[in-house]
Every structure is written in C-alpha cells, then in structure tokens.
Design an enzyme around this catalytic site. Sequence first.
Site, mmCIF file in Angstrom:
data_model
loop_
_atom_site.group_PDB
_atom_site.id
_atom_site.type_symbol
_atom_site.label_atom_id
_atom_site.label_comp_id
_atom_site.label_asym_id
_atom_site.label_seq_id
_atom_site.Cartn_x
_atom_site.Cartn_y
_atom_site.Cartn_z
ATOM 1 N N ARG A 16 0.808 -1.232 0.000
ATOM 2 C CA ARG A 16 0.000 0.000 0.000
ATOM 3 C C ARG A 16 0.838 1.278 0.000
ATOM 4 N NH1 ARG A 16 -4.035 -1.722 4.624
ATOM 5 N NH2 ARG A 16 -2.393 -3.289 4.788
ATOM 6 N N GLN A 75 11.394 -14.754 6.785
ATOM 7 C CA GLN A 75 10.112 -15.456 6.677
ATOM 8 C C GLN A 75 9.806 -15.556 5.186
ATOM 9 O OE1 GLN A 75 6.560 -13.368 7.838
ATOM 10 N NE2 GLN A 75 5.541 -15.239 8.516
ATOM 11 N N ASP A 105 6.744 -1.586 11.602
ATOM 12 C CA ASP A 105 6.093 -0.430 10.977
ATOM 13 C C ASP A 105 5.367 0.447 11.986
ATOM 14 O OD1 ASP A 105 3.830 -1.867 11.608
ATOM 15 O OD2 ASP A 105 3.110 -2.064 9.558
ATOM 16 N N ALA A 363 29.823 40.267 1.410
ATOM 17 C CA ALA A 363 28.631 39.820 0.672
ATOM 18 C C ALA A 363 29.045 39.270 -0.691
ATOM 19 C CB ALA A 363 27.684 40.991 0.488
HETATM 20 C C1 UD1 Z 1 -2.406 -7.482 13.539
HETATM 21 C C2 UD1 Z 1 -3.009 -8.204 14.730
HETATM 22 C C3 UD1 Z 1 -4.236 -7.418 15.201
HETATM 23 C C4 UD1 Z 1 -3.852 -5.997 15.544
HETATM 24 C C5 UD1 Z 1 -3.157 -5.338 14.365
HETATM 25 C C6 UD1 Z 1 -2.591 -3.992 14.758
HETATM 26 C C7 UD1 Z 1 -2.594 -10.592 14.429
HETATM 27 C C8 UD1 Z 1 -3.158 -11.871 13.953
HETATM 28 N N1 UD1 Z 1 -3.402 -9.532 14.321
HETATM 29 O O1 UD1 Z 1 -3.338 -7.511 12.489
HETATM 30 O O2 UD1 Z 1 -4.782 -8.044 16.354
HETATM 31 O O3 UD1 Z 1 -4.989 -5.256 15.917
HETATM 32 O O4 UD1 Z 1 -2.056 -6.141 13.919
HETATM 33 O O5 UD1 Z 1 -2.049 -3.368 13.634
HETATM 34 O O6 UD1 Z 1 -1.492 -10.566 14.890
HETATM 35 N N2 UD1 Z 1 3.880 -9.749 9.683
HETATM 36 C C9 UD1 Z 1 4.946 -10.525 9.328
HETATM 37 N N3 UD1 Z 1 4.691 -11.758 8.806
HETATM 38 C C10 UD1 Z 1 3.444 -12.235 8.635
HETATM 39 C C11 UD1 Z 1 2.366 -11.414 8.984
HETATM 40 C C12 UD1 Z 1 2.620 -10.180 9.505
HETATM 41 O O7 UD1 Z 1 6.101 -10.136 9.487
HETATM 42 O O8 UD1 Z 1 3.305 -13.367 8.169
HETATM 43 C C13 UD1 Z 1 4.149 -8.410 10.244
HETATM 44 C C14 UD1 Z 1 3.791 -7.299 9.280
HETATM 45 O O9 UD1 Z 1 4.926 -6.852 8.589
HETATM 46 C C15 UD1 Z 1 3.276 -6.219 10.201
HETATM 47 C C16 UD1 Z 1 2.748 -6.955 11.400
HETATM 48 O O10 UD1 Z 1 3.312 -8.241 11.363
HETATM 49 O O11 UD1 Z 1 4.317 -5.374 10.643
HETATM 50 C C17 UD1 Z 1 1.228 -7.025 11.417
HETATM 51 O O12 UD1 Z 1 0.798 -7.743 10.334
HETATM 52 P P1 UD1 Z 1 -0.584 -7.498 9.620
HETATM 53 O O13 UD1 Z 1 -0.813 -8.597 8.669
HETATM 54 O O14 UD1 Z 1 -0.624 -6.119 9.123
HETATM 55 O O15 UD1 Z 1 -1.567 -7.682 10.834
HETATM 56 P P2 UD1 Z 1 -3.003 -7.103 10.978
HETATM 57 O O16 UD1 Z 1 -3.924 -7.842 10.117
HETATM 58 O O17 UD1 Z 1 -2.981 -5.638 10.878
#
Ligand code: UD1
Length: 449
Positions: A16, A75, A105, A363
């Site tokens: 995004r 990962q 982030d 100057a």
């Molecule tokens: C997650 C939380 C949610 C919370 C929200 C806050 C979980 C399941 N949910 O949701 O409860 O309210 O954050 O923003 O944890 N990431 C990885 N690898 C992955 C997945 C994610 O490194 O496989 C990292 C992403 O880079 C990011 C963070 O984890 O920095 C959150 O991942 P994202 O998928 O955005 O989680 P949300 O759906 O927002």
Amino acid sequence: MAELLSIILAAGEGTRMKSALPKVLHPVGGLPVVSHVLRTVQGFGSKVAVVVGPGHEAVEAAVTRFDAGAQISKQIDRLGTAHAVQQARGAYEKAAGHVLVLYADTPLVTSATIGQIVGKLDEGADMVVVGFRPENPTGYGRLITEGGRVRAIREHKDASDDERLIGLCNSGIIGFRGDTLRGVVDRIGNQNAKGEYYLTDAVELAAGDGKRIDFIEADAAELVGVDNREKLAEAEATFQQFKRKEIMAAGVTLRDPQSVWFSWDTEIGRDVTIFPNVVFGPGVKIADNAEIRAFCDIEDAVIGEGASIGPFARIRGGAELGPDVHLGNFVEVKKSRIGAGTKAGHLSYLGDAEIGAKTNIGAGTITCNYDGVNKDKTIIGDNVFIGSNASLVAPVTIGDGAYTASGSVITEDVPADALALGRARQENKSGYAPKLKERALVKKAAKGN
Ligand code: UD1
C-alpha cells in the site's frame, strides 16, 4: 530487570505504500521507521531479532547498521504473525528473560509504554498486551477482557457483531515471559477467517493454561502503523509533536513550534531560540544561546554557542560553526569549519573551507571549490577581511590578517597581512561621459528611432 529480547516483525510487503523502498525504510524524522523501533528497545538494553521478508536485503542492511548484534531471520512464506515470530526461534529459545514482540512499521511506540510492559512482566504477569482505542476499530483485533485481565484477542474478521462493538484494540505489541511464549507459540493453529497463524491466539492458549495476561492502554497516536503514505504523514506529524515538546522541555524557545521540523537526533542546548519555518535534517547539534532565524535548512552541522544563523541560511555536509559565528541571509555552508566570531552576513557560498576566527566574509563571496572533477579547499586565517563579491578559487590559502579587495578573483595564495587585488584596475577619464552620451545619441538618430 530481567533480560529482554525484542522480536521485531518486518516481513510485511507494504504494497500500500506503492514504493520501490520497503515500507519500514521510509523515514520518519529522518530515521527509517524500523530504526525507531530498534532505538526504543535498545534503550532497555534489549537483544534484538528482526524477521524480514524475502528480498528485503535493504532492510537487513539498515537493521545491522543500527544494531550490529541484531539477529535476522527470513520469513519466506507470509503465514501470519505467529509464524513470523517462529522464524526467530533461534533467539527466543535461548531467551532467559522476557520477550517483546513489536512491529517494525510502528515507529512511535514510546519508552514509557515499553517500560510499563516490562514492569508488569517483572511484577509477575505472564503476558502483557498493549491495547489502544483507535478512532475506527475496524480491522483490528479486539481485546476480550475479564476482571482486568485479557481472556482472548479476537481478530476483526473472526469477531461476532457484539465483539466488534469493543473499542479496545490490539496494537500488536505484546510482552511475554520467555517460557510463556515457548509454551504456546507452537500450539497456535490457522483455523480462522484468514487461514493464518495468529500470534493473538497465544492469549487464549495461555489463558487456558491459567496464565496471567495483563493489558495496558497506550495513546493511539504512538501506535500508528505506517502502511500507506497517509499513515506515514500522520506518523511524521506525531513524531514532530513529540520532538517539539521534548526540545522545548529542554529549554529551547520555538517561536512557532508547528513550523519547525526536527530530526530524530537533533540536539539543541539551552536558551536557543528558533524562529518560524526552520527544518533540521539529521546530524545537527546546536550549543547554548544560539539563534536560528526564519527559513533555515540545516543538516549534518555543529553550531557553536551564541551563534546567529539566518534568516534563509543553508548549512550542511559536516559544517562546524564555532561560537558567536554569524551567518546571514542566503549564506550556504557545506563541509566547512568556521572559527569563533567569524561573520558571513549575506549571499555567500562557503564550501570545503577552513576559516579562522574573527574573519569577515563580504557579501557575495564564493569559494570556487569545484573544477567539474575535483573538490578543493579554501583556507582562510584569523582576522581576515574578504571584500564583497570575491571568488576564491580553490585550492587557495589566505593568511591571517590579510585583505582581499572587493570583486577580486583570488587564484593565488595571499600571505598574512597582505592586500590582494585580483581585478582590473579602475581608470577615470575626466570629462569623457558627455562625449559618450553624444555618441550614443548620434547612433540612435542614425537608426531612425
Ligand atoms: C495485527 C493483529 C491485530 C492488531 C493489528 C494492529 C494478528 C493476527 N493480528 O493484524 O490483532 O490489531 O495487527 O495493527 O497478529 N507480519 C509478518 N509476517 C506475517 C504477517 C505479519 O512479518 O506473516 C508483520 C507485518 O509486517 C506487520 C505486522 O506483522 O508489521 C502485522 O501484520 P498485519 O498482517 O498487518 O496484521 P493485521 O492484520 O494488521
């Protein structure tokens, strides 16, 4: 305080942001987003493990630049936050104390919040979840609490209508006692709406084991997650608010705080006054009692006590200005050292120069430091007077106490106390002006206009 390990999740793709740069490398206050998180946990002496996505070599490099001891795990498949944490197994299996999970982030989480998590873990909590109340909770996991403890976190997509009415959301920052994390993380499944391994399921599993799961509530502003340009701007605005407050609390006057922009590492002494519309890039240190007038752009510079800069000055590239230096309007200084009490009041470029104390730069003085290929140095001593509109062609040295005549092009060294004239000598032809005018009128008449 127990030993601390921080696992920072950075494997998100950040699509995004619509950027060639990984999202966690976008700067806030001049520092990559991920480095803010590193810096905050470093303040607690924490060990660090960072989980990055495939192709994120630039993120790895930025992390190790900031924290050479950080462990990096990859990962490959992005299977959820619990799966991401599992990639740092090598780090958390050995962790003797507490383990914090943070998102790369989310740059503005404060030391106060981290301190509260650690405090609660030290005091006996098995897990601590950082909750917050966003304006719009849609999309966030909701904290299901009971008697001041967290029983579960329900992801938005999996939540019932009633659960979706809960305003208290999961920020994503969770503290664990090391053994609690190790006891639950491999039991987390992926039977949910997204088919992902949710770290948030650790709560229900640990609660089922009879563990104590506390929560704290933090300000939504510090938990902004940078996943698009709008959030990046929001994070920048919040960072600036925090920094302005910190700077003013340290004894600095900001005439118009909203229009002064700092970097993460800006250091300003007491009784400095900063006028409106000043921007500080990284690497600026300003000593006490200096004054920075309006519309200056300053980065990578050290400014001495009592100096007066601007308005409209640009200082950069490792500039070192001594005490009581005065730089006025439209003066640019790059990679130069300027001694105490020296003045360059107007319209100058001073690059790759070493200038002594109590020297006057007239100057329009330009150090001609670049021949299109090489950069050369201009060395100017103490108590020198550089007349206005001088071109100092580097490499060149001007000795202590020397004078250079206005409008000179100085191509050769000037000995101490000498007067250098590097311009055509003036000749006055008496009574010649009316003749010149007469000639011009004749020419005009001949043209017939
Ligand atoms: C997650 C939380 C949610 C919370 C929200 C806050 C979980 C399941 N949910 O949701 O409860 O309210 O954050 O923003 O944890 N990431 C990885 N690898 C992955 C997945 C994610 O490194 O496989 C990292 C992403 O880079 C990011 C963070 O984890 O920095 C959150 O991942 P994202 O998928 O955005 O989680 P949300 O759906 O927002």
